[in-house]
Write an enzyme that holds these catalytic residues in place. Sequence first.
Site, PDB file in Angstrom:
ATOM      1  N   SER A 234       0.842  -1.196   0.000  1.00 10.00           N
ATOM      2  CA  SER A 234       0.000   0.000   0.000  1.00 10.00           C
ATOM      3  C   SER A 234       0.881   1.252   0.000  1.00 10.00           C
ATOM      4  CB  SER A 234      -0.954  -0.042   1.194  1.00 10.00           C
ATOM      5  OG  SER A 234      -1.971   0.924   1.062  1.00 10.00           O
ATOM      6  N   ASP A 341      -8.102  -2.868  -7.375  1.00  8.23           N
ATOM      7  CA  ASP A 341      -7.608  -2.597  -6.031  1.00  8.23           C
ATOM      8  C   ASP A 341      -8.671  -1.865  -5.210  1.00  8.23           C
ATOM      9  OD1 ASP A 341      -4.744  -2.386  -4.485  1.00  8.23           O
ATOM     10  OD2 ASP A 341      -6.087  -0.737  -3.983  1.00  8.23           O
ATOM     11  N   HIS A 390      -6.780  -5.830  -1.637  1.00  7.16           N
ATOM     12  CA  HIS A 390      -5.739  -4.835  -1.383  1.00  7.16           C
ATOM     13  C   HIS A 390      -4.677  -5.461  -0.494  1.00  7.16           C
ATOM     14  CE1 HIS A 390      -3.917  -0.913  -1.152  1.00  7.16           C
ATOM     15  NE2 HIS A 390      -3.974  -0.897   0.179  1.00  7.16           N
TER      16      HIS A 390
END
Length: 496
Positions: A234, A341, A390
């Site tokens: 991330s 995502d 994610h």
Amino acid sequence: MTAIRMVSSVLLLVLMQSGALCARRYRGGRNSQSRRAPNPPVYRADRGDTTESFPLDFTAVEENMDNFMTQVKNLAQSLYPCSAQKLDHDMKLNFLENSSVTCNDGSAAGYYLKESRGSRRWLIFLEGGWYCFNKENCDSRYETMRRLMSSSKWPKSKTGTGILSPLPEENPHWWNANMVFIPYCSSDVWSGATAKTEQSGYAFMGSLIIEEVVKELLNKGLDNAKVLLLAGSSAGGTGVLLNVDHVAELLAGLGHTGIQVRGLSDSGWFLDNKQYHCTDCIDTVNCAPTETIKRGIKYWGGVVPEKCRQTHEGEEWNCFFGYRVFPSIKSPVFVVQWLFDEAQLTVDNIQLTGQPVQEGQWRYIQNLGIELRNTLKDVPAMFAPACLSHEIITRTYWTDVQVKGTSLPRALHCWDRSLHDNRNNKAPPKGCPVYLIDSCPWPHCNPTCPTIRDQFTGQEMNVIQFLMHMGFDVQKMAQQQGMDPSKLLGMLSSGS
């Protein structure tokens, strides 16, 4: 081959001896004084460690690593019940010696470390966790997510999972590496280099924290490393793209030119696309990505790679988006990115919270997959499943997801081998792909995608249930694809 046989023989002998000792203990055999063998020599580490250590260099056998590692894993796993009682797999917290480099609130920054003596491979992981971009939403973040801005309540140890796991069954190719986890406490996508001021109220030192950790690790064995993999998920994945060349240049500048620095960016390849619904820029979640980064880079005093800065002078915010910064990166980087995502959809104001999506939202989601594919076309090493999710590399299920029959750990191993062979002017290994991207057009059309659960009932959903939950019209989509609806349903069920 001689080196492989020699190292294998030594390791086999060590493990057999360990296994014999373990077996005697577990059988409850007597420790007869008259038959006791002389104590084996104890090899002590240079830095005052009193535990027995066998400094084998596993990187010496990279050319035939598949076969060698299979033997090692089988032996290690067979002895695991014995060794588990005395092995400590946790990473231990270390605060930075340089107290001027801090978290947002001025508390000490730091890192978690688990050393693997004998291994010359190091993995440094950058944690993710969004960011804040002005005093108001940083204050709010401090109240609700203080762990991401302060070290005051960090635990003393941390257990690694996924690619940070020391267990070969969970982490097939990196289990033996020296593991480093750097907690995210700078809220700046690992880009800041600014001390706390009265105006900002916070320090933003993400880039400096990475630099200080690397310097300290040189005194803990990194100076003898062969490979350093800078990984992150991330915001940490974007942090890898922003910092991997700086880490390589830092080590080279300190005289460590033999360390091969590589990057692994997971779920950090964001798009600066137009939102589905434009909203006021109040917080990180609702504000358009370009706007938050434009504001944030000024607030943080953000630092971007020099070549990218020159390319986008005056608009350095561009360097926070993967497809814009990637052409300027010199170090090898492997990109892992879900084609759909969840974080990207969130900032694009697509809310998948139980209500069927509208036709316009569905088209937007499909176009997102197309846009991502297009931005990844020039990335030579990548893993991009058509899933709605994610982050992955620290998940325990990271070995289960496949693209075209290849798992992510296998793809990373192939990438390692290809880089090794390239340095030695050898042809890349056959049947070992490193460019893996799904071609199916819908979220979760890959049958190995992570399980999706209904947000309200908690029940698992299969692909068809998920698509219908999102308002998927099988009849209409079949017409668009020019096929019979029953055939389309069969393809979805099988993940074709």
